[in-house]
Design an enzyme around this catalytic site. Sequence first.
Site, PDB file in Angstrom:
ATOM      1  N   ASP A 176      -0.565  -5.251   2.894  1.00  0.00           N
ATOM      2  CA  ASP A 176      -0.803  -3.762   4.156  1.00  0.00           C
ATOM      3  C   ASP A 176      -0.365  -3.895   5.141  1.00  0.00           C
ATOM      4  OD1 ASP A 176      -2.089  -1.948   4.459  1.00  0.00           O
ATOM      5  OD2 ASP A 176      -4.233  -2.363   3.349  1.00  0.00           O
ATOM      6  N   GLU A 232       1.073  -1.312  -0.068  1.00  0.00           N
ATOM      7  CA  GLU A 232       0.101   0.083  -0.136  1.00  0.00           C
ATOM      8  C   GLU A 232       1.022   1.138  -0.254  1.00  0.00           C
ATOM      9  OE1 GLU A 232      -4.150   1.528   2.139  1.00  0.00           O
ATOM     10  OE2 GLU A 232      -2.770   0.554   3.212  1.00  0.00           O
ATOM     11  N   THR A 235      -7.139   2.066   9.285  1.00  0.00           N
ATOM     12  CA  THR A 235      -5.324   3.471   9.482  1.00  0.00           C
ATOM     13  C   THR A 235      -6.131   3.837  10.563  1.00  0.00           C
ATOM     14  OG1 THR A 235      -3.731   2.315   7.541  1.00  0.00           O
ATOM     15  CG2 THR A 235      -3.495   4.302   9.332  1.00  0.00           C
ATOM     16  N   ASP A 273      -5.964  -5.286   0.281  1.00  0.00           N
ATOM     17  CA  ASP A 273      -6.965  -4.753   0.993  1.00  0.00           C
ATOM     18  C   ASP A 273      -7.460  -6.126   1.658  1.00  0.00           C
ATOM     19  OD1 ASP A 273      -6.814  -2.203   1.979  1.00  0.00           O
ATOM     20  OD2 ASP A 273      -8.267  -1.911  -0.208  1.00  0.00           O
ATOM     21  N   ILE A 311      -0.891  -1.787   7.934  1.00  0.00           N
ATOM     22  CA  ILE A 311      -1.889  -1.638   8.706  1.00  0.00           C
ATOM     23  C   ILE A 311      -2.514  -1.730   7.989  1.00  0.00           C
ATOM     24  CG2 ILE A 311      -3.225  -0.123  10.640  1.00  0.00           C
ATOM     25  CD1 ILE A 311      -0.091   0.588  11.109  1.00  0.00           C
ATOM     26  N   ASP A 312      -3.707  -2.659   7.856  1.00  0.00           N
ATOM     27  CA  ASP A 312      -5.628  -2.239   7.151  1.00  0.00           C
ATOM     28  C   ASP A 312      -6.280  -1.940   8.247  1.00  0.00           C
ATOM     29  OD1 ASP A 312      -6.983  -2.839   4.894  1.00  0.00           O
ATOM     30  OD2 ASP A 312      -8.348  -4.172   6.502  1.00  0.00           O
TER      31      ASP A 312
END
Length: 245
Positions: A62, A44, A67, A190, A64-65
């Site tokens: 990712d 990302e 955030t 994601d 931190i999915d």
Amino acid sequence: MKQPFTVEYKTSASDLVTAVDKEVEKHVIDAILRQYPEHGILGEERTFTGDPGEYDTLWVIDPIDGTTNFVHQQINFAVSIAVYHKGEGLIGVVYDPSRDEMFHAVKGQGAYLNGQRLRLEKTVSLEEALLCTSVFWNKQAEQMGIDLIVKKLAGKVRGMRLLGSAALEMAYVAAGRLDGYVSLSLNAWDFGAGRILVEEAGGKVTTMDGKPLPFDRKSSVMACNTTFYEELQHYIQSEQDADPS
């Protein structure tokens, strides 16, 4: 995480990135490339400088999915890492650090939560289903009228949830905590790991119109227990066909 951290906007006040996102992605990429220098990475935060399309084996990450949840709540966020080889999903991992829950799946070997096998064996009908979505807040969905379809769907199913982390929501589908997840538009990072988790748990993942899901680009997503997949797909499609717009 109690220390202060920098928060920046990407495209808007609702599209956030933190220093932690960037640090985690850099740490993960460095660790991958030390072991597998011949692999590519789609992440990302775009800290990998190579062209992901040039690699047979691609890590989709990712850092931190969720955030916004991380910034505001310190829960309902996850690290998502997947490995694809020539487009086939081999490994998917979603880790929720706030609850210390590790979801992982290996192609052909099943899905697991902290070592316990996940199997979607319960029969679910559409009216019994607990669904999750991000469609309500999607501008494109409003323009296409799909937000209204999903709002009607919310009145037909048992309940609808919005957690704000697609990777975690799809992991919850694999674990049977949610029966299905629907999104009009998700980036590959994601859904990359969540897709493998759901499929290895015995669920089904496609685009919203029932087509095979890509692995390296943005797509709509429908992930659910197979026992009501056809019913859910038919409902969404029939509502779209009936929409005069």
